[in-house]
Design an enzyme around this catalytic site. Structure first.
Site, PDB file in Angstrom:
ATOM      1  N   GLY A  63      10.252   4.303 -29.754  1.00 41.75           N
ATOM      2  CA  GLY A  63      11.700   4.195 -29.639  1.00 41.75           C
ATOM      3  C   GLY A  63      12.233   2.841 -30.058  1.00 41.75           C
ATOM      4  N   ASP A  64      13.544   2.690 -29.938  1.00 44.03           N
ATOM      5  CA  ASP A  64      14.250   1.496 -30.380  1.00 44.03           C
ATOM      6  C   ASP A  64      14.608   0.643 -29.167  1.00 44.03           C
ATOM      7  OD1 ASP A  64      16.390  -0.207 -31.758  1.00 44.03           O
ATOM      8  OD2 ASP A  64      15.812   1.108 -33.404  1.00 44.03           O
ATOM      9  N   ILE A  65      15.792   0.089 -29.151  1.00 48.55           N
ATOM     10  CA  ILE A  65      16.189  -0.828 -28.085  1.00 48.55           C
ATOM     11  C   ILE A  65      16.916  -0.100 -26.968  1.00 48.55           C
ATOM     12  CG2 ILE A  65      18.474  -1.479 -28.999  1.00 48.55           C
ATOM     13  CD1 ILE A  65      17.643  -4.437 -28.262  1.00 48.55           C
ATOM     14  N   THR A  66      16.715  -0.560 -25.751  1.00 50.22           N
ATOM     15  CA  THR A  66      17.463  -0.021 -24.619  1.00 50.22           C
ATOM     16  C   THR A  66      17.672  -1.116 -23.600  1.00 50.22           C
ATOM     17  OG1 THR A  66      17.707   1.895 -23.155  1.00 50.22           O
ATOM     18  CG2 THR A  66      15.553   0.813 -23.185  1.00 50.22           C
ATOM     19  N   TYR A  67      18.463  -0.785 -22.581  1.00 54.89           N
ATOM     20  CA  TYR A  67      18.799  -1.720 -21.509  1.00 54.89           C
ATOM     21  C   TYR A  67      18.306  -1.168 -20.181  1.00 54.89           C
ATOM     22  CZ  TYR A  67      21.715  -3.336 -17.630  1.00 54.89           C
ATOM     23  OH  TYR A  67      22.140  -3.782 -16.403  1.00 54.89           O
ATOM     24  N   MET A  91      14.611   7.903 -23.022  1.00 55.83           N
ATOM     25  CA  MET A  91      13.172   8.146 -22.936  1.00 55.83           C
ATOM     26  C   MET A  91      12.435   7.259 -23.943  1.00 55.83           C
ATOM     27  SD  MET A  91      12.577  10.884 -20.869  1.00 55.83           S
ATOM     28  CE  MET A  91      13.745  11.939 -19.989  1.00 55.83           C
ATOM     29  N   GLY A  92      11.271   6.795 -23.548  1.00 58.12           N
ATOM     30  CA  GLY A  92      10.396   6.056 -24.454  1.00 58.12           C
ATOM     31  C   GLY A  92       9.014   6.005 -23.841  1.00 58.12           C
ATOM     32  N   GLY A 106       8.351   5.517 -19.898  1.00 59.79           N
ATOM     33  CA  GLY A 106       8.905   6.760 -19.366  1.00 59.79           C
ATOM     34  C   GLY A 106      10.393   6.920 -19.580  1.00 59.79           C
ATOM     35  N   CYS A 155      19.231   2.581 -28.561  1.00 59.23           N
ATOM     36  CA  CYS A 155      18.268   3.448 -29.244  1.00 59.23           C
ATOM     37  C   CYS A 155      18.547   3.555 -30.729  1.00 59.23           C
ATOM     38  CB  CYS A 155      18.229   4.836 -28.590  1.00 59.23           C
ATOM     39  SG  CYS A 155      17.797   4.784 -26.841  1.00 59.23           S
TER      40      CYS A 155
END
Length: 241
Positions: A96-100, A168-169, A180, A198
């Site tokens: 996945g990409d970026i998340t917070y 999700m990742g 998770g 994301c």
């Protein structure tokens, strides 16, 4: 595949914990599980030990994480900006990409040996999503999936104002999982304005408390997510630690 099937899962609530500390803990459990599986391959079935399964629940202080396939430009803050918003930034080994992540967000880290359940990553992701979809239904919120995108979404059918409520990742090696889901329960979604979540710049992010118009009891949410995971994965013995 292990000869001994163990569907017992230990649920561990880590409370509010620094991201690096939680990541290190995940890595420890993950490495122990993988090492046991490798060791079992050298033993007769009668001498093998069952691999353990864990489900970690945690909230993190403000932090942005970038997955292996992510682009650094999807973080819209520089070092000064991160400091101003009291947020950390990590490049990590999930997909996945970026998340917070932040307070008010329920993060679930399953360290499961899928040989104990089913060896299908697609099914694994869909069941994690389904646990959140069913939890939202418990609160009268209709949610689902959008084709081609991971996570759980509101307004997923007409898509007039689609908004993600759970990201999700995951990572998997030798059918052992880590990382998770991140479920926005009482999250400060203004932090998502500092990233392209994301890597998706044309859809919004929301939190359960915003959809309901009031704060949500996090312990109740945890209990509902736990129960749905137990039923969906057909977990046999549960220890709440």
């Amino acid at each position: 595949m292990n000869e001994i099937i163990n569907k017992k899962v230990e649920f561990r609530d880590l409370g509010l914990l620094d991201y690096q500390a939680a990541w290190d803990y995940q890595e420890k459990l993950f490495a122990e599980t993988v090492a046991l599986k490798i060791s079992n391959r050298t033993l007769d079935p009668a001498d093998q030990s069952p691999s353990n399964n864990y489900m970690l629940f945690v909230e993190h202080p403000h932090v942005f994480t970038l997955g292996k396939s992510g682009k650094e430009e999807n973080l819209l803050l520089d070092e000064q900006g991160l400091e101003k918003h009291q947020a950390l930034y990590y490049k990590i080994n999930r997909g996945g990409d970026i998340t917070y992540h932040g307070p008010g967000q329920l993060v679930g880290y399953p360290i499961l040996d899928l040989d104990n359940f089913f060896t299908d990553i697609h099914k694994y992701l869909r069941l994690l999503e389904e646990a959140i979809i069913l939890t939202l239904a418990d609160y009268g919120v209709v949610a689902g999936r959008i084709e081609g995108l991971t996570g759980v979404w509101l307004d997923h059918l007409e898509q007039k104002n689609p908004r993600k409520i759970c990201a999700m990742g995951v990572k998997s090696s030798r059918w052992v999982t880590m990382h998770g889901f991140a479920f926005n329960v009482n999250a400060d979604i203004s932090y998502f304005g500092h990233i392209i979540p994301c890597g998706i710049d044309d859809k919004a992010v929301t939190s359960l408390h915003l959809e309901l118009g009031k704060p949500v009891n996090m312990e109740h949410v945890k209990a509902r997510v736990k129960q749905h995971l137990i039923e969906l994965f057909e977990m046999e013995r549960i220890e709440l630690i």
